[in-house]
Design a protein around this motif. Sequence first.
Motif, PDB file in Angstrom:
ATOM      1  N   THR A   1      33.945  38.256  40.651  1.00 57.17           N
ATOM      2  CA  THR A   1      34.488  37.628  41.865  1.00 57.17           C
ATOM      3  C   THR A   1      33.969  36.211  42.081  1.00 57.17           C
ATOM      4  O   THR A   1      34.425  35.525  43.008  1.00 57.17           O
ATOM      5  CB  THR A   1      34.149  38.480  43.104  1.00 57.17           C
ATOM      6  OG1 THR A   1      32.734  38.628  43.204  1.00 57.17           O
ATOM      7  CG2 THR A   1      34.798  39.858  43.023  1.00 57.17           C
TER       8      THR A   1
ATOM      9  N   PRO B   1      37.080  33.451  41.518  1.00 59.58           N
ATOM     10  CA  PRO B   1      38.073  33.278  42.583  1.00 59.58           C
ATOM     11  C   PRO B   1      37.474  32.811  43.905  1.00 59.58           C
ATOM     12  O   PRO B   1      38.091  32.002  44.611  1.00 59.58           O
ATOM     13  CB  PRO B   1      38.705  34.667  42.724  1.00 59.58           C
ATOM     14  CG  PRO B   1      37.734  35.615  42.105  1.00 59.58           C
ATOM     15  CD  PRO B   1      37.063  34.858  41.025  1.00 59.58           C
TER      16      PRO B   1
ATOM     17  N   VAL C   1      39.885  35.529  50.727  1.00 58.14           N
ATOM     18  CA  VAL C   1      40.051  35.704  49.283  1.00 58.14           C
ATOM     19  C   VAL C   1      38.927  36.568  48.723  1.00 58.14           C
ATOM     20  O   VAL C   1      39.153  37.477  47.916  1.00 58.14           O
ATOM     21  CB  VAL C   1      40.098  34.334  48.577  1.00 58.14           C
ATOM     22  CG1 VAL C   1      40.022  34.513  47.059  1.00 58.14           C
ATOM     23  CG2 VAL C   1      41.365  33.581  48.958  1.00 58.14           C
TER      24      VAL C   1
ATOM     25  N   ALA D   1      39.384  40.181  47.017  1.00 59.83           N
ATOM     26  CA  ALA D   1      38.947  40.363  45.632  1.00 59.83           C
ATOM     27  C   ALA D   1      37.920  41.481  45.523  1.00 59.83           C
ATOM     28  O   ALA D   1      37.963  42.301  44.591  1.00 59.83           O
ATOM     29  CB  ALA D   1      38.366  39.054  45.097  1.00 59.83           C
ATOM     30  N   SER D   2      37.004  41.552  46.475  1.00 60.25           N
ATOM     31  CA  SER D   2      35.929  42.554  46.428  1.00 60.25           C
ATOM     32  C   SER D   2      36.469  43.951  46.659  1.00 60.25           C
ATOM     33  O   SER D   2      36.164  44.887  45.909  1.00 60.25           O
ATOM     34  CB  SER D   2      34.860  42.223  47.477  1.00 60.25           C
ATOM     35  OG  SER D   2      34.328  40.949  47.271  1.00 60.25           O
TER      36      SER D   2
ATOM     37  N   ALA E   1      38.774  44.962  43.750  1.00 62.65           N
ATOM     38  CA  ALA E   1      37.996  45.294  42.552  1.00 62.65           C
ATOM     39  C   ALA E   1      37.280  46.623  42.723  1.00 62.65           C
ATOM     40  O   ALA E   1      37.183  47.419  41.776  1.00 62.65           O
ATOM     41  CB  ALA E   1      36.994  44.180  42.263  1.00 62.65           C
TER      42      ALA E   1
END
Length: 325
Positions: A194, A197, A214, A218-219, A222
């Motif tokens: 991460t 990004p 964002v 993303a976290s 994922a």
Amino acid sequence: MIPGLSQRRRFSDLSEQEVLALAISSEEDDARIYRSYAEQLRADYPDSARVFDAMAEEEDGHRRRLIDTHRARFGEAIPLLRREHVAGYYARRPVWLMRNLGIERIREEAERMEREAHDFYMRAAGRATDAATRKLLGDLAAAEAGHEAAADRLVETQLDTDAVERERRTAHRQFVLTWVQPGLAGLMDGSVSTLAPIFATAFATHDTGTTFLVGLAASVGAGISMGFTEAASDDGAISGRGSPLKRGIASGVMTALGGLGHALPYLIPHFWTATGIAMAVVFCELWVIAWIQKKYMDTPFFRAAFQVVLGGALVFAAGVLIGSG
């Protein structure tokens, strides 16, 4: 009224014959549970399996004494009465719920079973009018109260120092395979993957709010992906890595935490302050990963640190360069 509740008897309404019948069925169930634990542990913990075999034999002895008392007082016909027939009576957890639990958790469950059985016999003895029956129930209460010490004596008898050490190593290995390895893989993925990004967005927009969103997306994304991948990739039956649910949770949660660690600072509205804190968090995350590798994987600390920090630095630089460009 709750359906089925009226079909259950109160303990205070049971006759002495029914109390004996309940005790007989309970001892039979406990012996079966202990034998199930023994079978569950026999492959990896053969010495502890023998301990539970011996505890099951003790429960069988209690059951035979209760049957003898029932035969002497009430004859051969024993009423069908089980725990689920009595309102408020203690219940046993299904054995299948314990299948993926560690040996220490199983031992704790056995201790709880003995405490509950002791409390039952104390209540039953208080209601008995026959002297012999009262004595038997009191003796069984004392026996259940002493089972923790008896279990300790059985452990001392059955488990020598080498056996205890073997079981400790087996339990540690199982802990590492089920929790540490998936969790470490998730933490590494969340912390490193991460970076690009999050910092690309930060340097491209200089907007902390957008960067945080964002990073959050993303976290969490994922984490969900890693969790499902870990759980679906191996059911643990052949590899011996343990419950896929536990491994999926460990991997998914640690992946999300790894990314959120350097996304949360962007809740601070000042860009450079948030970025400085995020970079410090990244540094801490990478060193924590290196420490876990050293502690649980026996990887030399400085080699682990070099590998993790180098990889993290390359991903971080790629994110900054892409965002700045």
